[in-house]
Design an enzyme around this catalytic site. Structure first.
Site, PDB file in Angstrom:
ATOM      1  N   CYS A 299       0.816  -1.233   0.000  1.00 23.21           N
ATOM      2  CA  CYS A 299       0.000   0.000   0.000  1.00 23.21           C
ATOM      3  C   CYS A 299       0.840   1.270   0.000  1.00 23.21           C
ATOM      4  O   CYS A 299       0.321   2.352  -0.288  1.00 23.21           O
ATOM      5  CB  CYS A 299      -0.936   0.021   1.197  1.00 23.21           C
ATOM      6  SG  CYS A 299      -2.280  -1.149   1.016  1.00 23.21           S
TER       7      CYS A 299
HETATM    8  N1  COA Z   1     -20.698  -8.753   7.254  1.00 20.41           N
HETATM    9  C1  COA Z   1     -21.270  -8.850   8.464  1.00 20.41           C
HETATM   10  N2  COA Z   1     -20.551  -9.096   9.581  1.00 20.41           N
HETATM   11  C2  COA Z   1     -19.223  -9.246   9.468  1.00 20.41           C
HETATM   12  C3  COA Z   1     -18.580  -9.156   8.215  1.00 20.41           C
HETATM   13  C4  COA Z   1     -19.368  -8.899   7.081  1.00 20.41           C
HETATM   14  N3  COA Z   1     -18.836  -8.801   5.864  1.00 20.41           N
HETATM   15  N4  COA Z   1     -17.261  -9.340   8.400  1.00 20.41           N
HETATM   16  C5  COA Z   1     -17.079  -9.553   9.708  1.00 20.41           C
HETATM   17  N5  COA Z   1     -18.266  -9.511  10.356  1.00 20.41           N
HETATM   18  C6  COA Z   1     -18.494  -9.686  11.794  1.00 20.41           C
HETATM   19  C7  COA Z   1     -17.416 -10.532  12.432  1.00 20.41           C
HETATM   20  O1  COA Z   1     -17.731 -11.900  12.337  1.00 20.41           O
HETATM   21  C8  COA Z   1     -17.413 -10.031  13.852  1.00 20.41           C
HETATM   22  O2  COA Z   1     -18.426 -10.639  14.562  1.00 20.41           O
HETATM   23  P1  COA Z   1     -18.218 -11.030  16.119  1.00 20.41           P
HETATM   24  O3  COA Z   1     -17.999  -9.723  16.815  1.00 20.41           O
HETATM   25  O4  COA Z   1     -19.487 -11.713  16.462  1.00 20.41           O
HETATM   26  O5  COA Z   1     -17.005 -11.896  16.144  1.00 20.41           O
HETATM   27  C9  COA Z   1     -17.761  -8.564  13.707  1.00 20.41           C
HETATM   28  O6  COA Z   1     -18.424  -8.434  12.449  1.00 20.41           O
HETATM   29  C10 COA Z   1     -16.523  -7.671  13.722  1.00 20.41           C
HETATM   30  O7  COA Z   1     -15.575  -8.207  12.807  1.00 20.41           O
HETATM   31  P2  COA Z   1     -14.120  -7.656  12.632  1.00 20.41           P
HETATM   32  O8  COA Z   1     -13.447  -8.334  11.484  1.00 20.41           O
HETATM   33  O9  COA Z   1     -13.404  -7.685  13.934  1.00 20.41           O
HETATM   34  O10 COA Z   1     -14.484  -6.168  12.199  1.00 20.41           O
HETATM   35  P3  COA Z   1     -13.723  -4.822  12.422  1.00 20.41           P
HETATM   36  O11 COA Z   1     -14.629  -3.889  13.121  1.00 20.41           O
HETATM   37  O12 COA Z   1     -12.342  -5.006  12.945  1.00 20.41           O
HETATM   38  O13 COA Z   1     -13.594  -4.273  10.892  1.00 20.41           O
HETATM   39  C11 COA Z   1     -11.994  -4.167   9.091  1.00 20.41           C
HETATM   40  C12 COA Z   1     -12.938  -5.032   9.903  1.00 20.41           C
HETATM   41  C13 COA Z   1     -11.165  -5.059   8.188  1.00 20.41           C
HETATM   42  C14 COA Z   1     -12.807  -3.200   8.261  1.00 20.41           C
HETATM   43  C15 COA Z   1     -11.070  -3.376  10.062  1.00 20.41           C
HETATM   44  O14 COA Z   1     -10.472  -4.243  10.982  1.00 20.41           O
HETATM   45  C16 COA Z   1      -9.983  -2.596   9.352  1.00 20.41           C
HETATM   46  O15 COA Z   1     -10.248  -1.731   8.545  1.00 20.41           O
HETATM   47  N6  COA Z   1      -8.704  -2.861   9.680  1.00 20.41           N
HETATM   48  C17 COA Z   1      -7.581  -2.203   9.056  1.00 20.41           C
HETATM   49  C18 COA Z   1      -7.526  -2.647   7.665  1.00 20.41           C
HETATM   50  C19 COA Z   1      -6.372  -2.101   6.910  1.00 20.41           C
HETATM   51  O16 COA Z   1      -6.058  -0.948   6.949  1.00 20.41           O
HETATM   52  N7  COA Z   1      -5.750  -2.956   6.175  1.00 20.41           N
HETATM   53  C20 COA Z   1      -4.735  -2.561   5.329  1.00 20.41           C
HETATM   54  C21 COA Z   1      -4.983  -3.249   4.069  1.00 20.41           C
HETATM   55  S1  COA Z   1      -3.893  -2.692   2.904  1.00 20.41           S
END
Ligand code: COA
Length: 373
Positions: free
Chosen positions: A156
């Site tokens: 990235c």
């Molecule tokens: N739809 C519905 N629910 C979902 C889902 C989806 N697509 N994906 C995950 N969930 C659920 C999970 O199962 C979890 O449920 P639980 O609390 O019962 O276990 C809950 O939603 C939270 O999931 P989680 O993956 O922990 O979400 P989050 O709030 O951490 O958000 C991201 C996920 C990826 C958006 C976030 O962590 C993020 O942006 N991280 C940084 C990413 C980044 O910058 N990456 C760099 C890439 S280059």
């Protein structure tokens, strides 16, 4: 010693858009089909049933509403779930090269320059379509540029690291004008069948023309300073590579051959790294946060950007001060901060200062402090 300037930027946007709703319909159809096909194993507890995704979750967790992609039908077909991009012959341009040429032509047009003014191409992206010859050399050839080109990958952060490499060559005098181009076909390394991340990425290409300030012919940004930093982490990882084509048991469909992340850890660990990096970069340049007119941040997650903006500025950013484009484009890896810059910088006035900052796998963080001339 010359001063380096950004004299033009260009964005290639694919024609196909996928909304969250369209994506979720496809994912849920895939999940239902998977669950039906594995009903017995799910019943026996040997396989976990796949849960549905939701548009509400996607927007709340990431701020993403849409993404552009190079192929829509394959991604949305529950029996396929990946972009079906026709394998091109060696006589045809690479897809990345074609996207890059479009973005480069736009950057050249904005700068009032032609290929004859350019002497190098850096193709900086998180994946390359082939091992070699370098995509940059093909882009150079397609544009008719005399000089040299090379590929580089810092995930990235590829664009800002590429801009630093270009600015250093401009400053030293080894090149006069360099196109830094970021063709990102993120749809090709995303596992569209993984609910935790299926909404994250989109495709795009951005180009930045870096020149000697004295050769600028249209409104431009002086590059005041660049800074790059890396710190090893496995929390964003893709194991695909020429030594790892398949498992010893012959199974080809390996999850780790696509983008994988521990999103929560990334969120927690990258935020302090990026905030401190930007604060130190500004301080070493004798700048304070109130000197910044704009922040063009990496576009991965809205909450993450809100947090970084607040931390760097010491207050919540006001409207337009920290533009987000991820609602339209999703995460486009290295291209995100350059789309934000390209689409939200024309209104700045002479002397206005801003910072482009990208961050991601590595971990890596790169910042470019620019001043409107
Ligand atoms: N739809 C519905 N629910 C979902 C889902 C989806 N697509 N994906 C995950 N969930 C659920 C999970 O199962 C979890 O449920 P639980 O609390 O019962 O276990 C809950 O939603 C939270 O999931 P989680 O993956 O922990 O979400 P989050 O709030 O951490 O958000 C991201 C996920 C990826 C958006 C976030 O962590 C993020 O942006 N991280 C940084 C990413 C980044 O910058 N990456 C760099 C890439 S280059």
């Amino acid at each position: 010693m010359y001063t380096a300037a950004i004299t033009g930027t260009g964005v290639f946007t694919p024609e196909n858009v996928i909304t969250n709703d369209e994506l979720v319909v496809a994912f849920n159809a895939y999940a239902d089909k998977f669950n039906a096909e594995h009903a017995q194993e799910i019943e026996a507890g040997t396989i976990k049933a796949k849960s549905h995704s939701s548009s509400e979750f996607i927007e709340k967790a990431s701020g993403i509403q849409n993404r552009y992609v190079m192929d829509k039908s394959g991604i949305l077909n529950p029996d396929i779930m990946y972009p079906q991009l026709r394998q091109r012959s060696d006589e045809e341009p690479a897809i990345m090269a074609e996207m890059a040429v479009d973005a480069c032509n736009k950057a050249l047009a904005q700068a009032g320059k032609t290929a004859a003014d350019v002497d190098a191409v850096i193709c900086a992206a998180s994946n390359m379509e082939r091992a070699y010859p370098a995509i940059a050399v093909e882009i150079q050839d397609l544009l008719g540029i005399q000089g040299f080109g090379f590929d580089m990958n810092v995930a990235c952060s590829s664009a800002t690291f590429g801009i630093q490499a270009a600015a250093d060559m401009i400053r030293s005098g080894s090149a006069k004008a360099i196109l830094v181009v970021n063709p990102e076909i993120c749809s090709g390394h995303l596992e569209w069948r993984d609910r935790d991340c299926h909404f994250i990425f989109g495709d795009v290409a951005t180009a930045t023309l870096v020149e000697r300030e004295e050769n600028a012919q249209s409104p431009y940004f002086k590059i005041r300073s660049t800074r790059c930093a890396t710190q090893f982490s496995n929390n964003i990882r893709n194991n695909n590579g020429y030594l790892r084509r398949s498992r010893p048991d012959g199974v080809k469909d390996r999850r780790d051959m696509q983008f994988m992340q521990n999103g929560r850890k990334v969120f927690k660990e990258v935020l302090p790294m990026v905030s401190a990096h930007m604060a130190n970069h500004l301080e070493d340049e004798g700048l304070e946060s109130q000197d910044l007119k704009r922040l063009w941040l990496h576009q991965a997650n809205k909450a993450m950007n809100d947090f970084i903006g607040k931390k760097v500025l010491g207050r919540a950013p006001i409207d337009g001060e920290q533009p987000n484009i991820l609602q339209d484009y999703a995460n486009t890896s290295s291209a995100g901060s350059i789309i934000a810059f390209s689409q939200n910088s024309d209104d700045l006035e002479a002397g206005d200062i801003g910072i482009i900052c990208s961050f991601g796998a590595g971990y890596s963080v790169g910042s470019v402090i620019v001043e409107r001339a």
